[in-house]
Design an enzyme around this catalytic site. Structure first.
Site, PDB file in Angstrom:
ATOM      1  N   LYS A  11      -8.030  12.036  34.195  1.00 17.07           N
ATOM      2  CA  LYS A  11      -6.783  11.849  34.936  1.00 17.07           C
ATOM      3  C   LYS A  11      -5.714  12.863  34.467  1.00 17.07           C
ATOM      4  O   LYS A  11      -5.899  13.543  33.459  1.00 17.07           O
ATOM      5  CB  LYS A  11      -6.318  10.404  34.745  1.00 17.07           C
ATOM      6  CG  LYS A  11      -7.286   9.354  35.348  1.00 17.07           C
ATOM      7  CD  LYS A  11      -6.782   7.943  35.054  1.00 17.07           C
ATOM      8  CE  LYS A  11      -7.618   6.875  35.750  1.00 17.07           C
ATOM      9  NZ  LYS A  11      -7.097   5.508  35.453  1.00 17.07           N
ATOM     10  N   TYR A  51      -7.907   4.839  45.610  1.00 24.37           N
ATOM     11  CA  TYR A  51      -7.562   3.587  44.942  1.00 24.37           C
ATOM     12  C   TYR A  51      -7.197   2.489  45.955  1.00 24.37           C
ATOM     13  O   TYR A  51      -6.499   1.537  45.599  1.00 24.37           O
ATOM     14  CB  TYR A  51      -6.415   3.809  43.947  1.00 24.37           C
ATOM     15  CG  TYR A  51      -6.878   4.306  42.582  1.00 24.37           C
ATOM     16  CD1 TYR A  51      -7.778   3.552  41.824  1.00 24.37           C
ATOM     17  CD2 TYR A  51      -6.410   5.493  42.041  1.00 24.37           C
ATOM     18  CE1 TYR A  51      -8.197   3.985  40.574  1.00 24.37           C
ATOM     19  CE2 TYR A  51      -6.828   5.932  40.780  1.00 24.37           C
ATOM     20  CZ  TYR A  51      -7.718   5.170  40.054  1.00 24.37           C
ATOM     21  OH  TYR A  51      -8.123   5.577  38.813  1.00 24.37           O
ATOM     22  N   PHE A  59       1.089  -2.520  40.703  1.00 22.18           N
ATOM     23  CA  PHE A  59       1.138  -1.207  40.056  1.00 22.18           C
ATOM     24  C   PHE A  59       0.653  -0.081  40.965  1.00 22.18           C
ATOM     25  O   PHE A  59       0.566   1.070  40.536  1.00 22.18           O
ATOM     26  CB  PHE A  59       0.321  -1.225  38.750  1.00 22.18           C
ATOM     27  CG  PHE A  59      -1.129  -1.623  38.900  1.00 22.18           C
ATOM     28  CD1 PHE A  59      -2.081  -0.717  39.351  1.00 22.18           C
ATOM     29  CD2 PHE A  59      -1.545  -2.906  38.580  1.00 22.18           C
ATOM     30  CE1 PHE A  59      -3.417  -1.071  39.473  1.00 22.18           C
ATOM     31  CE2 PHE A  59      -2.876  -3.278  38.710  1.00 22.18           C
ATOM     32  CZ  PHE A  59      -3.815  -2.353  39.164  1.00 22.18           C
ATOM     33  N   ARG A  87     -18.807   3.415  31.343  1.00 19.68           N
ATOM     34  CA  ARG A  87     -17.766   2.412  31.071  1.00 19.68           C
ATOM     35  C   ARG A  87     -17.692   2.119  29.565  1.00 19.68           C
ATOM     36  O   ARG A  87     -16.603   1.899  29.024  1.00 19.68           O
ATOM     37  CB  ARG A  87     -18.048   1.113  31.853  1.00 19.68           C
ATOM     38  CG  ARG A  87     -18.006   1.244  33.374  1.00 19.68           C
ATOM     39  CD  ARG A  87     -16.632   1.505  33.952  1.00 19.68           C
ATOM     40  NE  ARG A  87     -15.641   0.529  33.589  1.00 19.68           N
ATOM     41  CZ  ARG A  87     -14.466   0.390  34.226  1.00 19.68           C
ATOM     42  NH1 ARG A  87     -14.164   1.153  35.280  1.00 19.68           N
ATOM     43  NH2 ARG A  87     -13.601  -0.481  33.835  1.00 19.68           N
ATOM     44  N   THR A  93      -9.744  -0.965  30.042  1.00 21.41           N
ATOM     45  CA  THR A  93      -8.628  -0.391  30.806  1.00 21.41           C
ATOM     46  C   THR A  93      -7.387  -0.222  29.934  1.00 21.41           C
ATOM     47  O   THR A  93      -6.719   0.813  29.988  1.00 21.41           O
ATOM     48  CB  THR A  93      -8.290  -1.314  32.002  1.00 21.41           C
ATOM     49  OG1 THR A  93      -9.487  -1.563  32.741  1.00 21.41           O
ATOM     50  CG2 THR A  93      -7.254  -0.677  32.909  1.00 21.41           C
ATOM     51  N   ARG A 104     -10.531   5.721  25.600  1.00 21.88           N
ATOM     52  CA  ARG A 104      -9.204   5.146  25.796  1.00 21.88           C
ATOM     53  C   ARG A 104      -8.574   4.721  24.474  1.00 21.88           C
ATOM     54  O   ARG A 104      -7.367   4.909  24.264  1.00 21.88           O
ATOM     55  CB  ARG A 104      -9.282   4.001  26.807  1.00 21.88           C
ATOM     56  CG  ARG A 104      -9.407   4.533  28.249  1.00 21.88           C
ATOM     57  CD  ARG A 104      -9.888   3.509  29.215  1.00 21.88           C
ATOM     58  NE  ARG A 104      -9.660   3.894  30.615  1.00 21.88           N
ATOM     59  CZ  ARG A 104     -10.104   3.190  31.643  1.00 21.88           C
ATOM     60  NH1 ARG A 104     -10.783   2.066  31.446  1.00 21.88           N
ATOM     61  NH2 ARG A 104      -9.869   3.587  32.879  1.00 21.88           N
ATOM     62  N   ASN A 114      -4.384   6.085  31.150  1.00 26.32           N
ATOM     63  CA  ASN A 114      -5.531   5.792  30.283  1.00 26.32           C
ATOM     64  C   ASN A 114      -6.644   6.833  30.371  1.00 26.32           C
ATOM     65  O   ASN A 114      -7.813   6.531  30.131  1.00 26.32           O
ATOM     66  CB  ASN A 114      -6.037   4.374  30.557  1.00 26.32           C
ATOM     67  CG  ASN A 114      -6.412   4.171  32.014  1.00 26.32           C
ATOM     68  OD1 ASN A 114      -6.461   5.126  32.794  1.00 26.32           O
ATOM     69  ND2 ASN A 114      -6.697   2.933  32.391  1.00 26.32           N
ATOM     70  N   HIS A 117     -11.033   7.787  34.652  1.00 24.71           N
ATOM     71  CA  HIS A 117     -11.549   6.828  35.635  1.00 24.71           C
ATOM     72  C   HIS A 117     -13.065   6.828  35.526  1.00 24.71           C
ATOM     73  O   HIS A 117     -13.673   7.864  35.267  1.00 24.71           O
ATOM     74  CB  HIS A 117     -11.160   7.229  37.058  1.00 24.71           C
ATOM     75  CG  HIS A 117     -11.932   6.454  38.101  1.00 24.71           C
ATOM     76  ND1 HIS A 117     -11.559   5.203  38.508  1.00 24.71           N
ATOM     77  CD2 HIS A 117     -13.103   6.737  38.747  1.00 24.71           C
ATOM     78  CE1 HIS A 117     -12.449   4.749  39.390  1.00 24.71           C
ATOM     79  NE2 HIS A 117     -13.382   5.660  39.551  1.00 24.71           N
ATOM     80  N   GLU A 128     -17.743   6.520  45.639  1.00 23.41           N
ATOM     81  CA  GLU A 128     -16.774   7.428  45.009  1.00 23.41           C
ATOM     82  C   GLU A 128     -17.321   8.843  44.877  1.00 23.41           C
ATOM     83  O   GLU A 128     -16.580   9.817  45.020  1.00 23.41           O
ATOM     84  CB  GLU A 128     -16.372   6.869  43.636  1.00 23.41           C
ATOM     85  CG  GLU A 128     -15.551   5.585  43.746  1.00 23.41           C
ATOM     86  CD  GLU A 128     -15.191   4.976  42.404  1.00 23.41           C
ATOM     87  OE1 GLU A 128     -14.508   3.930  42.400  1.00 23.41           O
ATOM     88  OE2 GLU A 128     -15.576   5.531  41.344  1.00 23.41           O
TER      89      GLU A 128
HETATM   90  P1  ADP Z   1     -10.422   0.660  35.328  1.00 23.20           P
HETATM   91  O1  ADP Z   1      -9.834   2.065  35.470  1.00 23.20           O
HETATM   92  O2  ADP Z   1     -10.667   0.310  33.892  1.00 23.20           O
HETATM   93  O3  ADP Z   1     -11.606   0.404  36.213  1.00 23.20           O
HETATM   94  P2  ADP Z   1      -8.864  -0.945  37.226  1.00 23.20           P
HETATM   95  O4  ADP Z   1      -9.889  -0.552  38.248  1.00 23.20           O
HETATM   96  O5  ADP Z   1      -8.560  -2.386  37.058  1.00 23.20           O
HETATM   97  O6  ADP Z   1      -9.255  -0.352  35.786  1.00 23.20           O
HETATM   98  O7  ADP Z   1      -7.487  -0.216  37.543  1.00 23.20           O
HETATM   99  C1  ADP Z   1      -7.455   1.115  38.027  1.00 23.20           C
HETATM  100  C2  ADP Z   1      -6.359   1.860  37.282  1.00 23.20           C
HETATM  101  O8  ADP Z   1      -5.093   1.297  37.621  1.00 23.20           O
HETATM  102  C3  ADP Z   1      -6.417   1.765  35.756  1.00 23.20           C
HETATM  103  O9  ADP Z   1      -7.337   2.671  35.168  1.00 23.20           O
HETATM  104  C4  ADP Z   1      -4.995   2.092  35.395  1.00 23.20           C
HETATM  105  O10 ADP Z   1      -4.709   3.500  35.491  1.00 23.20           O
HETATM  106  C5  ADP Z   1      -4.233   1.350  36.488  1.00 23.20           C
HETATM  107  N1  ADP Z   1      -3.906  -0.026  36.070  1.00 23.20           N
HETATM  108  C6  ADP Z   1      -4.764  -1.092  36.001  1.00 23.20           C
HETATM  109  N2  ADP Z   1      -4.128  -2.215  35.606  1.00 23.20           N
HETATM  110  C7  ADP Z   1      -2.823  -1.853  35.447  1.00 23.20           C
HETATM  111  C8  ADP Z   1      -1.639  -2.557  35.045  1.00 23.20           C
HETATM  112  N3  ADP Z   1      -1.678  -3.861  34.744  1.00 23.20           N
HETATM  113  N4  ADP Z   1      -0.479  -1.857  34.982  1.00 23.20           N
HETATM  114  C9  ADP Z   1      -0.409  -0.552  35.297  1.00 23.20           C
HETATM  115  N5  ADP Z   1      -1.497   0.179  35.679  1.00 23.20           N
HETATM  116  C10 ADP Z   1      -2.682  -0.447  35.746  1.00 23.20           C
HETATM  117 MG    MG Z   2     -11.715   0.373  38.268  1.00 23.30          MG
END
Ligand code: ADP
Ligand code: MG
Length: 141
Positions: A11, A51, A59, A87, A93, A104, A114, A117, A128
């Site tokens: 990212k 997304y 968010f 993962r 996350t 992370r 973070n 992705h 994707e």
């Molecule tokens: P992951 O990337 O671990 O699969 P998610 O799919 O739940 O996580 O979320 C996608 C992305 O959205 C996260 O990687 C992060 O950048 C952002 N995100 C997720 N949860 C939050 C939150 N509670 N507050 C702010 N940003 C968030």
């Molecule tokens: Mg995700």
């Protein structure tokens, strides 16, 4: 386990921190092979579509702004159980909850910013990967 492919993105915060090589090295050490890669600047429309599953989350707007705040590095990883393996290498996350030694935990600043992705299932990985790459751009080895 079977041979799988998954989509990974370094990212904008990861690119800004100059840790693309660090992240790629972690994939390779875990036995994942990079079979396609492209650096690019996402448009707002691309970030919103990618997304889209999070569209209703509070968010979402911030997430899209962050994802278009600079270039990203997008890659397809291939290997045994690649979806889960990626993962595992990424970590949770929220970097505060991510296991020590994960990308992370080591490199990320916040639950939003973070660094990486990674697809969360084989079905989403296929979707994707197709979002960013045509079949002819993949170089399986
Ligand atoms: P992951 O990337 O671990 O699969 P998610 O799919 O739940 O996580 O979320 C996608 C992305 O959205 C996260 O990687 C992060 O950048 C952002 N995100 C997720 N949860 C939050 C939150 N509670 N507050 C702010 N940003 C968030
Ligand atoms: Mg995700």
């Amino acid at each position: 386990m079977s041979l799988e492919r998954t989509l990974s993105i370094v990212k904008p915060d990861g690119v800004r921190k100059n840790v693309i090589g660090d992240v790629f090295h972690r994939f390779e050490k875990a036995g994942l092979r990079i079979v396609a890669a492209r650096m690019m600047q996402l448009t707002q429309a691309q970030a919103e579509a990618f997304y889209g599953v999070h569209r209703a989350r509070p968010f979402f707007r911030d997430l899209v702004s962050y994802m278009i705040s600079g270039p990203v590095m997008v890659q397809v990883l291939e290997g045994e159980g690649a979806v889960l393996k990626n993962r595992d290498v990424m970590g949770a996350t929220d970097p505060k909850k991510a296991a020590p030694g994960t990308i992370r935990a080591d490199l990320a600043d916040s639950i939003e910013q973070n660094v990486v992705h990674g697809s969360d299932s084989a079905d989403n990985a296929a979707r994707e990967i197709a979002f960013f790459f045509s079949e002819t751009e993949l170089c399986p080895r």
